[in-house]
Design a protein around this motif. Structure first.
Motif, PDB file in Angstrom:
ATOM      1  N   SER A 236      39.333  42.528  53.393  1.00 38.78           N
ATOM      2  CA  SER A 236      40.662  42.320  54.073  1.00 38.78           C
ATOM      3  C   SER A 236      40.645  42.796  55.442  1.00 38.78           C
ATOM      4  O   SER A 236      41.796  42.542  56.257  1.00 38.78           O
ATOM      5  CB  SER A 236      42.068  42.745  53.446  1.00 38.78           C
ATOM      6  OG  SER A 236      41.825  43.960  52.818  1.00 38.78           O
ATOM      7  N   THR A 248      40.260  38.873  47.012  1.00 36.52           N
ATOM      8  CA  THR A 248      40.166  39.527  45.797  1.00 36.52           C
ATOM      9  C   THR A 248      38.924  38.987  44.932  1.00 36.52           C
ATOM     10  O   THR A 248      38.084  39.770  44.324  1.00 36.52           O
ATOM     11  CB  THR A 248      41.241  39.467  44.895  1.00 36.52           C
ATOM     12  OG1 THR A 248      42.395  39.891  46.024  1.00 36.52           O
ATOM     13  CG2 THR A 248      41.687  40.374  43.835  1.00 36.52           C
ATOM     14  N   ASP A 249      38.821  37.793  44.627  1.00 34.28           N
ATOM     15  CA  ASP A 249      37.687  37.365  43.915  1.00 34.28           C
ATOM     16  C   ASP A 249      36.442  37.503  44.469  1.00 34.28           C
ATOM     17  O   ASP A 249      35.288  37.774  43.953  1.00 34.28           O
ATOM     18  CB  ASP A 249      37.943  35.742  43.761  1.00 34.28           C
ATOM     19  CG  ASP A 249      38.902  35.473  42.578  1.00 34.28           C
ATOM     20  OD1 ASP A 249      39.546  36.402  42.125  1.00 34.28           O
ATOM     21  OD2 ASP A 249      39.285  34.215  42.657  1.00 34.28           O
ATOM     22  N   SER A 252      35.571  41.434  44.346  1.00 32.81           N
ATOM     23  CA  SER A 252      35.567  41.772  43.026  1.00 32.81           C
ATOM     24  C   SER A 252      33.988  41.391  42.493  1.00 32.81           C
ATOM     25  O   SER A 252      33.363  42.165  41.829  1.00 32.81           O
ATOM     26  CB  SER A 252      36.498  41.134  42.102  1.00 32.81           C
ATOM     27  OG  SER A 252      37.644  41.540  42.574  1.00 32.81           O
ATOM     28  N   ASN A 289      42.887  48.980  49.070  1.00 30.54           N
ATOM     29  CA  ASN A 289      41.632  48.619  48.454  1.00 30.54           C
ATOM     30  C   ASN A 289      40.768  49.436  47.603  1.00 30.54           C
ATOM     31  O   ASN A 289      40.210  48.901  46.420  1.00 30.54           O
ATOM     32  CB  ASN A 289      40.492  48.405  49.753  1.00 30.54           C
ATOM     33  CG  ASN A 289      40.591  47.157  50.344  1.00 30.54           C
ATOM     34  OD1 ASN A 289      40.740  46.105  49.882  1.00 30.54           O
ATOM     35  ND2 ASN A 289      40.325  47.258  51.750  1.00 30.54           N
ATOM     36  N   LEU A 292      42.605  48.951  44.331  1.00 29.80           N
ATOM     37  CA  LEU A 292      42.476  47.533  43.959  1.00 29.80           C
ATOM     38  C   LEU A 292      40.973  47.497  43.135  1.00 29.80           C
ATOM     39  O   LEU A 292      40.768  46.679  42.136  1.00 29.80           O
ATOM     40  CB  LEU A 292      42.494  46.514  44.774  1.00 29.80           C
ATOM     41  CG  LEU A 292      42.999  45.117  44.797  1.00 29.80           C
ATOM     42  CD1 LEU A 292      44.487  45.310  44.863  1.00 29.80           C
ATOM     43  CD2 LEU A 292      42.527  44.277  45.740  1.00 29.80           C
ATOM     44  N   PHE A 293      39.706  47.879  44.021  1.00 29.06           N
ATOM     45  CA  PHE A 293      38.534  47.779  43.552  1.00 29.06           C
ATOM     46  C   PHE A 293      37.882  48.983  42.775  1.00 29.06           C
ATOM     47  O   PHE A 293      36.876  48.827  42.282  1.00 29.06           O
ATOM     48  CB  PHE A 293      37.715  47.252  44.711  1.00 29.06           C
ATOM     49  CG  PHE A 293      38.369  46.097  45.357  1.00 29.06           C
ATOM     50  CD1 PHE A 293      38.100  44.977  44.629  1.00 29.06           C
ATOM     51  CD2 PHE A 293      38.711  46.100  46.689  1.00 29.06           C
ATOM     52  CE1 PHE A 293      38.426  43.665  45.222  1.00 29.06           C
ATOM     53  CE2 PHE A 293      39.219  44.893  47.394  1.00 29.06           C
ATOM     54  CZ  PHE A 293      38.808  43.634  46.374  1.00 29.06           C
TER      55      PHE A 293
END
Ligand SMILES: Cc1cc2nc3c(=O)[nH]c(=O)nc-3n(C[C@H](O)[C@H](O)[C@H](O)COP(=O)(O)O)c2cc1C
Length: 371
Positions: A236, A248-249, A252, A289, A292-293
């Protein structure tokens, strides 16, 4: 010590390295190398001054002439560059520090003026970044050129340039390498779908776009050991006109693939730091981030971007990161870890001396002991 920042001071295992605390010096381009991309004695002094960092990650260092894209940026592809870096790593180790080389190929952010033949910069696809400008070797800002799309037959050569520069880094005395796959440089250009329009095995699907980075990681891990390899990503981030439609995909997938490879660490840049820290305004209304990850990567995560001592310690306490990289604060505070610990006032950084020049704004920031 202020209780609230104690998480920054716990030791941490990072692949083959044992870190005494968690305050990392972020990679910082300073454009002060000598002709031929050779680090100088002044750079050895600058990095040695910062040896009390848990880990120093160097400024982005080119893997090939083709990958160079900033004036007076260093490289790791010639014997002279290796010798210059050897003096740097020796100086840092003599002060008890640890230092990793960040290696990069600029891709479409480079400019034909870096090529002895005047060749166009290369990229996954013939698309120039819409915003921003290239920096010529003479420090002029010029429009980005439309790059030449790399032929699939050239990609093994790019992988080998990364592999060779990692091998050179070890010969230069580094403790490992960080593969720069962030901020819109070549490997990031391959990852994201607004810069990679390829229809071959290195484009299209997420797996296709991630292939070049993973080839690079595998080649380097095979040569120097996965426990000496880190990877930096900026999900991002929009610097250099990056805009993935499904971050995101994509990230990931990439992060899980890196996790399976057992590399030493993952380094994530938070988008709240505007581009590469060139602005002072921070906006906190974007995804975190690290949060999220984090769960997708089994090894240690370094998080960077707009942290204070307090927010960095909180990110570690929350389990979002294991270590925090500080950029601009390390430029101005060689003894940042001691300053945080004592609660002493921080030196302010001078943006005008970030890029290019000599001692001013580079080696002349005082430590607590010298002030
Ligand atoms: C002068 C300057 C040079 C930078 N050079 C690099 C670089 O070479 N490689 C890289 O990955 N990030 C680079 N960055 C980004 C920093 O590593 C860091 O992610 C960013 O400054 C945000 O952290 P901060 O808020 O602690 O400064 C640079 C940032 C600045 C300010």
């Amino acid at each position: 010590m202020l209780m609230s920042i104690e998480n920054l001071y716990a030791p941490l295992r990072l692949g083959s390295l044992q870190l005494p605390h968690r305050i990392v010096m972020a990679p910082l381009t300073r454009m002060r190398s000598a002709a031929g991309g050779v680090p100088t004695g002044l750079s050895a002094e600058y990095y040695a001054q910062r040896a009390s960092a848990a880990l120093i990650i160097t400024e982005a260092t080119g893997v090939s002439v083709q990958g160079m894209g900033y004036p007076n940026m260093p490289g790791l592809y010639s014997a002279e560059q290796v010798a210059g870096w050897y003096a740097v790593t020796k100086a840092v180790h003599a002060q008890g520090g640890r230092i990793i080389a960040q290696i990069v190929h600029g891709g479409r952010t480079s400019h034909s003026s870096y090529s002895p033949e005047g060749a166009l910069p290369v990229a996954p696809s013939a698309l120039a970044p819409v915003d921003g400008q290239a920096f010529t070797p003479e420090f002029s800002l010029v429009p980005f050129e439309i790059p030449r799309a790399l032929d699939i037959d050239e990609l093994p050569g790019i992988v080998n340039d990364f592999r060779q520069s990692a091998e050179n880094a070890m010969a230069a005395g580094f403790d490992g390498v960080e593969i720069h796959s962030a901020n819109g440089y070549l490997l990031d250009q391959f990852l994201q779908d607004n810069s990679n329009l390829r229809e071959d095995a290195y484009g299209g699907s997420i797996a296709g776009r991630a292939r070049l980075l993973l080839n690079v990681v595998d080649a380097i891990a095979h040569t120097i050991g996965a426990d000496k390899v880190g990877v930096r990503l900026s999900p991002s981030g929009n610097f250099n006109d990056m805009k993935e439609s499904n971050p995101t995909d994509l990230f990931s997938y990439v992060i899980q693939a890196l996790s399976e490879r057992g590399i030493a660490y993952l380094h994530l840049i938070e988008p709240r730091a505007s581009s590469v820290g060139l602005g002072d305004d921070l906006s906190f209304d974007v995804a975190n981030n690290a949060r999220l990850f984090r769960r997708l990567f089994k090894g240690p995560v370094i998080s960077a971007g707009g942290y204070t001592a307090q927010s960095g310690s909180e990110a570690i306490a929350a389990g979002d990161a294991d270590a925090i990289a500080y950029g601009r604060m390390f430029i101005a505070n060689p003894d940042l870890a001691a300053r945080f610990k004592s609660g002493a006032e921080l030196n302010a950084y001078d943006r005008n001396t970030f890029y290019g020049g000599a001692e001013l704004g580079y080696t002349d920031y005082p430590t607590l002991a010298s002030a």
